[in-house]
Write an enzyme that holds these catalytic residues in place. Structure first.
Site, short mmCIF file in Angstrom:
data_model
loop_
_atom_site.label_atom_id
_atom_site.label_comp_id
_atom_site.label_asym_id
_atom_site.label_seq_id
_atom_site.Cartn_x
_atom_site.Cartn_y
_atom_site.Cartn_z
N GLU A 150 0.80 -1.29 0.01
CA GLU A 150 0.03 -0.01 -0.01
C GLU A 150 0.88 1.35 0.15
O GLU A 150 0.80 2.18 0.92
CB GLU A 150 -0.91 -0.01 1.10
CG GLU A 150 -1.89 -1.33 0.95
CD GLU A 150 -2.92 -1.43 2.13
OE1 GLU A 150 -2.93 -0.68 3.08
OE2 GLU A 150 -3.86 -2.28 2.12
N GLU A 264 -4.75 -11.09 -2.22
CA GLU A 264 -5.76 -10.93 -1.22
C GLU A 264 -7.20 -10.95 -1.75
O GLU A 264 -7.94 -10.17 -1.14
CB GLU A 264 -5.35 -9.48 -0.40
CG GLU A 264 -4.08 -9.47 0.04
CD GLU A 264 -3.80 -8.17 0.94
OE1 GLU A 264 -4.63 -7.56 1.55
OE2 GLU A 264 -2.43 -7.76 1.24
C1 XIL Z 1 -6.05 -7.37 7.92
C2 XIL Z 1 -6.07 -8.81 8.50
O1 XIL Z 1 -6.92 -9.63 7.83
C3 XIL Z 1 -6.88 -8.60 9.92
O2 XIL Z 1 -6.86 -9.85 10.47
C4 XIL Z 1 -5.95 -7.46 10.65
O3 XIL Z 1 -6.57 -7.08 11.88
C5 XIL Z 1 -5.74 -6.26 9.76
O4 XIL Z 1 -5.33 -6.49 8.42
N1 XIL Z 1 -4.64 -5.28 3.32
C6 XIL Z 1 -3.79 -5.85 3.86
C7 XIL Z 1 -3.67 -6.74 4.95
O5 XIL Z 1 -2.53 -5.87 3.19
O6 XIL Z 1 -2.71 -6.91 5.56
C8 XIL Z 1 -5.02 -6.74 5.78
O7 XIL Z 1 -5.29 -7.86 6.47
C9 XIL Z 1 -6.28 -6.38 4.85
C10 XIL Z 1 -6.31 -5.15 3.79
#
Ligand code: XIL
Length: 352
Positions: A150, A264
């Site tokens: 990000e 993701e």
């Molecule tokens: C999220 C996790 O799924 C949660 O369990 C945690 O509390 C917060 O982070 N983008 C990302 C991930 O790159 O690391 C995030 O993961 C979701 C959004």
């Protein structure tokens, strides 16, 4: 040889060859061309046998939802707490799966002490030591890392560099430093820059695609060793995928000698109809549109969903439904039954 010379000399085909063996063994087990994986939540991994079984049945790749984030790994400057990633990699290896690493430089999930880092010298020293230590520890065992997560800002129509302790103290150069350090710590790992909001048919998403291409070009011109762009692909269910623009974007990324992967994937369904059949159909359609747009141009090196079952998902933390119904962002429902999204993913990667 510098990477840019290599790209010019060998052409993009040379790089594609290099990445084909990346998750070797993993995809072979599934007989599909593209390895499929999911993010894993540490709690249920330890307590829920059905969850373990689903991961083993469906995945060739795993990534920790947390565990390798600074907040988990580095409670204090002197500590490295490897419990979660060690547990996950042991589970993965015992079951013939590979693990991805997430993530080395991000603005979020930072321990308080690291948010207090000051100045170029201290900040670059901490970032480098962290990456050397963590990537070095898993060298040869984690074939792909989300090095920078990000990097793009999300605060209006002008997309720039995201505020973080890294960008505040080092500027855009934090990205260069993170990639060079990761490359030195594991010369064979795939190094990924990962971001969201790159898929939709909206002005905002279009600006993010442009900003990402500009950033990738600057990184290439500075010989920063980035191998691939990760589409987080947290797809807003109420937004159409811009198939043509995503294909064009992927093709521009490939032309720079980079691979793409999906890191993701899930569907944010808070704005979708309550009716389950209808909702699942729209979610599957979004996923199909994204994978189709990518596959029209190239094979992603992996497709990874952010969780495997609706039972364990981050989505309600930010996107709870107003009607009180549970979110359904993932390929299996909360009783581990395959949803239309899973069939769409399997078809897409099997046909590739
Ligand atoms: C999220 C996790 O799924 C949660 O369990 C945690 O509390 C917060 O982070 N983008 C990302 C991930 O790159 O690391 C995030 O993961 C979701 C959004």
């Amino acid at each position: 040889m510098r990477r840019r010379d290599f790209v010019t000399a060998a052409g993009a085909a040379g790089l594609a060859l290099w990445t084909r063996g990346l998750f070797e063994g993993a995809a072979a087990a599934s007989h599909s061309a593209i390895p499929f994986g999911a993010a894993v939540s540490d709690g249920p991994l330890q307590t829920d046998a059905a969850y373990q079984k689903a991961l083993i049945e469906h995945c060739q790749l795993l990534v920790g939802e947390g565990g390798l984030k600074w907040a988990d790994l580095r409670p204090s400057p002197s500590q490295y707490v490897y419990d979660q990633p060690d547990r996950l990699i042991a589970f993965a290896e015992a079951n013939g799966m590979k693990m991805r690493g997430h993530t080395l430089a991000w603005y979020a999930a930072m321990p308080d002490w690291a948010l207090q880092l000051k100045g170029e010298t201290e900040t670059s020293r901490e970032l480098m030591t962290h990456i050397e230590t963590v990537v070095g520890r898993y060298k040869g065992r984690i074939p792909s890392w989300d090095v920078v997560n990000e990097a793009l800002s999300d605060d209006g129509p002008r997309v720039g560099l995201r505020d973080s302790v890294w960008s505040a103290n080092l500027g855009e150069y934090y990205i260069d430093l993170a990639f060079h350090t990761a490359r030195a710590a594991d010369p064979a790992a795939q190094l990924v820059i990962n971001d969201y909001g790159l898929e939709a048919a909206t002005a905002k998403s279009s600006a993010r695609r442009r900003a990402m291409l500009d950033l990738l070009r600057r990184l290439r011109d500075r010989d920063v060793p980035v191998q691939a762009l990760g589409f987080q692909a947290h797809l807003p269910g109420n937004e159409e995928i811009d198939k043509d623009e995503v294909s064009r974007f992927v093709s521009d990324v490939k032309d720079m000698g980079l691979d793409v992967l999906v890191t993701e994937l899930d569907v944010i369904d808070d704005q979708l109809p309550a009716d389950i059949k209808e909702r699942d159909a729209i979610a599957a359609k979004r996923v199909g549109a994204l994978l189709g747009a990518i596959l029209d141009v190239t094979r992603p090196t992996a497709v990874v969903t952010w969780g495997i079952t609706d039972r364990y998902t981050w989505v309600p933390i930010w996107y709870k439904r107003a009607d009180g119904h549970a979110n359904r962002p993932l390929p299996l429902d909360e009783d581990y039954r395959e949803k239309p999204m899973m069939r769409t993913i399997k078809q897409a990667i099997a046909g590739a």
